[in-house]
Design a protein around this motif. Structure first.
Motif, PDB file in Angstrom:
ATOM      1  N   ASP A 152     146.955  21.470  43.221  1.00  0.00           N
ATOM      2  CA  ASP A 152     146.107  22.631  42.947  1.00  0.00           C
ATOM      3  C   ASP A 152     145.386  23.130  44.192  1.00  0.00           C
ATOM      4  O   ASP A 152     144.538  24.025  44.111  1.00  0.00           O
ATOM      5  N   GLY A 153     145.709  22.534  45.341  1.00  0.00           N
ATOM      6  CA  GLY A 153     145.097  22.989  46.586  1.00  0.00           C
ATOM      7  C   GLY A 153     143.668  22.543  46.777  1.00  0.00           C
ATOM      8  O   GLY A 153     142.996  22.989  47.712  1.00  0.00           O
ATOM      9  N   ARG A 154     143.200  21.638  45.904  1.00  0.00           N
ATOM     10  CA  ARG A 154     141.814  21.194  45.986  1.00  0.00           C
ATOM     11  C   ARG A 154     141.738  19.671  46.065  1.00  0.00           C
ATOM     12  O   ARG A 154     142.705  18.973  45.784  1.00  0.00           O
ATOM     13  N   LEU A 155     140.563  19.205  46.441  1.00  0.00           N
ATOM     14  CA  LEU A 155     140.317  17.768  46.466  1.00  0.00           C
ATOM     15  C   LEU A 155     139.799  17.321  45.105  1.00  0.00           C
ATOM     16  O   LEU A 155     138.895  17.953  44.540  1.00  0.00           O
ATOM     17  N   ALA A 214     134.917  12.531  52.662  1.00  0.00           N
ATOM     18  CA  ALA A 214     135.958  11.636  53.166  1.00  0.00           C
ATOM     19  C   ALA A 214     137.049  12.422  53.898  1.00  0.00           C
ATOM     20  O   ALA A 214     137.569  11.977  54.922  1.00  0.00           O
ATOM     21  N   TRP A 215     137.382  13.581  53.386  1.00  0.00           N
ATOM     22  CA  TRP A 215     138.373  14.462  54.028  1.00  0.00           C
ATOM     23  C   TRP A 215     137.906  14.867  55.427  1.00  0.00           C
ATOM     24  O   TRP A 215     138.692  14.883  56.377  1.00  0.00           O
ATOM     25  N   GLN A 216     136.629  15.158  55.561  1.00  0.00           N
ATOM     26  CA  GLN A 216     136.086  15.517  56.868  1.00  0.00           C
ATOM     27  C   GLN A 216     136.131  14.332  57.830  1.00  0.00           C
ATOM     28  O   GLN A 216     136.408  14.501  59.024  1.00  0.00           O
ATOM     29  N   VAL A 217     135.869  13.133  57.320  1.00  0.00           N
ATOM     30  CA  VAL A 217     135.944  11.926  58.153  1.00  0.00           C
ATOM     31  C   VAL A 217     137.373  11.726  58.654  1.00  0.00           C
ATOM     32  O   VAL A 217     137.610  11.427  59.838  1.00  0.00           O
ATOM     33  N   LEU A 218     138.348  11.900  57.770  1.00  0.00           N
ATOM     34  CA  LEU A 218     139.746  11.748  58.159  1.00  0.00           C
ATOM     35  C   LEU A 218     140.130  12.777  59.214  1.00  0.00           C
ATOM     36  O   LEU A 218     140.780  12.442  60.221  1.00  0.00           O
ATOM     37  N   GLN A 219     139.728  14.020  59.009  1.00  0.00           N
ATOM     38  CA  GLN A 219     140.060  15.082  59.958  1.00  0.00           C
ATOM     39  C   GLN A 219     139.417  14.839  61.327  1.00  0.00           C
ATOM     40  O   GLN A 219     139.967  15.255  62.355  1.00  0.00           O
ATOM     41  N   SER A 237     148.461  14.009  48.236  1.00  0.00           N
ATOM     42  CA  SER A 237     147.735  13.299  47.179  1.00  0.00           C
ATOM     43  C   SER A 237     146.472  12.647  47.740  1.00  0.00           C
ATOM     44  O   SER A 237     146.484  12.142  48.864  1.00  0.00           O
ATOM     45  N   VAL A 238     145.402  12.694  46.942  1.00  0.00           N
ATOM     46  CA  VAL A 238     144.148  12.026  47.293  1.00  0.00           C
ATOM     47  C   VAL A 238     143.740  11.170  46.094  1.00  0.00           C
ATOM     48  O   VAL A 238     143.687  11.653  44.968  1.00  0.00           O
ATOM     49  N   SER A 239     143.477   9.903  46.335  1.00  0.00           N
ATOM     50  CA  SER A 239     143.129   8.996  45.241  1.00  0.00           C
ATOM     51  C   SER A 239     142.063   8.008  45.703  1.00  0.00           C
ATOM     52  O   SER A 239     141.719   7.941  46.885  1.00  0.00           O
ATOM     53  N   LEU A 240     141.561   7.242  44.743  1.00  0.00           N
ATOM     54  CA  LEU A 240     140.601   6.179  45.030  1.00  0.00           C
ATOM     55  C   LEU A 240     141.301   4.851  44.818  1.00  0.00           C
ATOM     56  O   LEU A 240     142.023   4.673  43.826  1.00  0.00           O
ATOM     57  N   GLY A 241     141.146   3.926  45.745  1.00  0.00           N
ATOM     58  CA  GLY A 241     141.758   2.612  45.620  1.00  0.00           C
ATOM     59  C   GLY A 241     140.838   1.549  46.187  1.00  0.00           C
ATOM     60  O   GLY A 241     139.637   1.796  46.411  1.00  0.00           O
ATOM     61  N   TYR A 242     141.387   0.343  46.450  1.00  0.00           N
ATOM     62  CA  TYR A 242     140.598  -0.757  47.013  1.00  0.00           C
ATOM     63  C   TYR A 242     141.343  -1.353  48.205  1.00  0.00           C
ATOM     64  O   TYR A 242     142.569  -1.456  48.202  1.00  0.00           O
ATOM     65  N   TYR A 243     140.567  -1.740  49.214  1.00  0.00           N
ATOM     66  CA  TYR A 243     141.148  -2.285  50.440  1.00  0.00           C
ATOM     67  C   TYR A 243     141.169  -3.805  50.376  1.00  0.00           C
ATOM     68  O   TYR A 243     140.127  -4.454  50.318  1.00  0.00           O
ATOM     69  N   ASP A 244     142.373  -4.366  50.396  1.00  0.00           N
ATOM     70  CA  ASP A 244     142.579  -5.814  50.306  1.00  0.00           C
ATOM     71  C   ASP A 244     143.060  -6.301  51.668  1.00  0.00           C
ATOM     72  O   ASP A 244     144.251  -6.243  51.988  1.00  0.00           O
ATOM     73  N   ASP A 245     142.143  -6.783  52.487  1.00  0.00           N
ATOM     74  CA  ASP A 245     142.450  -7.131  53.867  1.00  0.00           C
ATOM     75  C   ASP A 245     143.264  -8.414  53.942  1.00  0.00           C
ATOM     76  O   ASP A 245     143.171  -9.288  53.071  1.00  0.00           O
ATOM     77  N   PHE A 246     144.083  -8.541  54.992  1.00  0.00           N
ATOM     78  CA  PHE A 246     144.799  -9.782  55.238  1.00  0.00           C
ATOM     79  C   PHE A 246     143.843 -10.867  55.751  1.00  0.00           C
ATOM     80  O   PHE A 246     144.100 -12.059  55.599  1.00  0.00           O
ATOM     81  N   GLU A 247     142.762 -10.447  56.382  1.00  0.00           N
ATOM     82  CA  GLU A 247     141.724 -11.378  56.813  1.00  0.00           C
ATOM     83  C   GLU A 247     140.720 -11.565  55.679  1.00  0.00           C
ATOM     84  O   GLU A 247     140.587 -10.707  54.792  1.00  0.00           O
ATOM     85  N   GLU A 248     139.992 -12.679  55.694  1.00  0.00           N
ATOM     86  CA  GLU A 248     138.972 -12.895  54.671  1.00  0.00           C
ATOM     87  C   GLU A 248     137.879 -11.835  54.795  1.00  0.00           C
ATOM     88  O   GLU A 248     137.438 -11.508  55.893  1.00  0.00           O
ATOM     89  N   GLN A 249     137.453 -11.297  53.677  1.00  0.00           N
ATOM     90  CA  GLN A 249     136.369 -10.325  53.658  1.00  0.00           C
ATOM     91  C   GLN A 249     135.354 -10.736  52.605  1.00  0.00           C
ATOM     92  O   GLN A 249     135.666 -11.461  51.666  1.00  0.00           O
TER      93      GLN A 249
END
Length: 361
Positions: free
Chosen positions: A87-90, A293-298, A317-329
């Motif tokens: 739809d051209g929007r975030l 977030a879009w501005q941060v990416l740009q 596509s823009v979505s919300l997810g979770y970051y699962d690091d290979f290092e302990e967090q």
């Protein structure tokens, strides 16, 4: 002369007329009360529906969160970005998201014994080479030249073989079905008691791979595949928000399956960087908007997990997810995910409001 008698009270006629008036106005009043009550209740319901009370503020129970430790990938940043969603929007994702505590594994006097037990389950029977207080290395030569390196404290491990230098493995081999491949990896992990419940219930993802010049590349079709790559992630949060690793769509448990061997021997490469999550220790945190977030990416301040095919990254596509690091967090935190399935571009931006992130200065 006689006097005319005077009326000293209401007559029967007067009483009857008065009673009729009381009943009449009483009925009218009752109808008014009933209609009024229904109208008032309807208005109250409408007002509550259109003016809901504000939700309680986010709990922010962990205090300021540590900054997500994305790998250094600045050289992969595109020159520019273009938003081309349907739809051209975030999209909007609300004003908050869940954050979960991730307990760090503690050292134990039984670490050495447990590490050797894991290695034995994987077919490594000889004594290991001790690389450090927490890291052991085993080797074996059958059925392939293999190496296993394992962290004795948190049980992160990598097992590699020389399968890419063995062209004979490609002769007459046929890769297993996707279901069988995922089941093989889960059973392999389960045998060493390393298959956590939040991975065991996940479906797993499979990519068909082809060996070209000593490297693995994605096959153009299943019939062209030499191997299968199996990636296991945690079950999505709220069955909605999936996990992403530093390598994007590579799971915290990732394996390569060959059709030249049976059962456990068909796993020619596997790594596990799984760290537990305590889902009972959860708090909500304010998140920045997708526009922010879009501005941060740009601005080039996001993390590029997979670069774009061109200098301009087109975001589908823009979505919300979770970051699962290979290092302990310390915490499982939400991220905004900007992607383009057509060329594989994948970029992440931390979703938590920067006000609730620890300063790195």
């Amino acid at each position: 002369m006689p006097t005319t008698p005077q009326s000293v009270g209401p007559t029967l006629t007067n009483v009857t007329q008065m009673g009729r008036q009381v009943v009449k106005f009483g009925l009218v009043g009752l109808v008014v009360l009933m209609v009024g009550r229904v109208s008032i209740n309807a208005f109250i319901a409408y007002w509550k529906a259109t003016h809901p009370p504000p939700p309680p503020p986010p709990t922010v129970g962990f205090g300021a969160l540590p900054t997500l430790q994305f790998p250094d990938g600045s050289e992969d940043n595109p020159i520019s970005y273009r938003l081309e969603t349907a739809d051209g929007r975030l999209p909007e994702f609300g004003d908050r998201a869940k954050v979960f505590f991730m307990p760090k594994a503690a050292s134990s006097l039984l670490d050495d014994q447990r590490a050797r037990s894991i290695a034995s389950e994987f077919g490594f029977l000889f004594d290991p080479e001790i690389l450090s207080n927490e890291r052991y290395r085993w080797t074996k030569s059958e059925p392939l030249q293999s190496t296993l390196e394992l962290n004795t404290r948190n049980h992160h491990f990598e097992m590699t073989t020389d399968y890419l230098s063995r062209p004979e493995l490609l002769l007459g081999s046929s890769v297993p079905t996707t279901f069988k491949a995922v089941d093989t990896v889960k059973n392999w992990m389960k045998g060493a008691r390393l298959l956590p419940s939040d991975v065991a219930t996940a479906s797993g993802e499979v990519v068909y791979m082809k060996a070209i010049g000593g490297e693995l590349e994605e096959a153009v079709s299943p019939s062209d595949a030499d191997y299968l790559q199996v990636d296991l992630f945690r079950t999505p949060i709220d069955n909605r928000y999936r996990m992403y690793s530093p390598e994007g769509l590579t799971g915290v448990i990732s394996a390569v399956i060959s059709g030249s061997f049976r059962a456990d021997d068909s796993i020619v490469e596997i790594a596990s960087y799984y760290s537990p999550v305590d889902y009972s220790q959860v708090h909500t945190y304010p998140i920045r908007t997708s526009q922010e977030a879009w501005q941060v990416l740009q601005a080039g301040e996001g993390y590029i997990a997979h670069p774009a095919a061109n200098e301009t990254a087109v975001i589908r596509s823009v979505s919300l997810g979770y970051y699962d690091d290979f290092e302990e967090q310390e915490y499982l935190q939400p991220i905004y995910v900007f992607s383009n399935p057509e060329d594989g571009f994948l970029g992440f931006v931390s979703a938590v409001d920067p006000e609730f992130i620890q300063s790195t200065r």
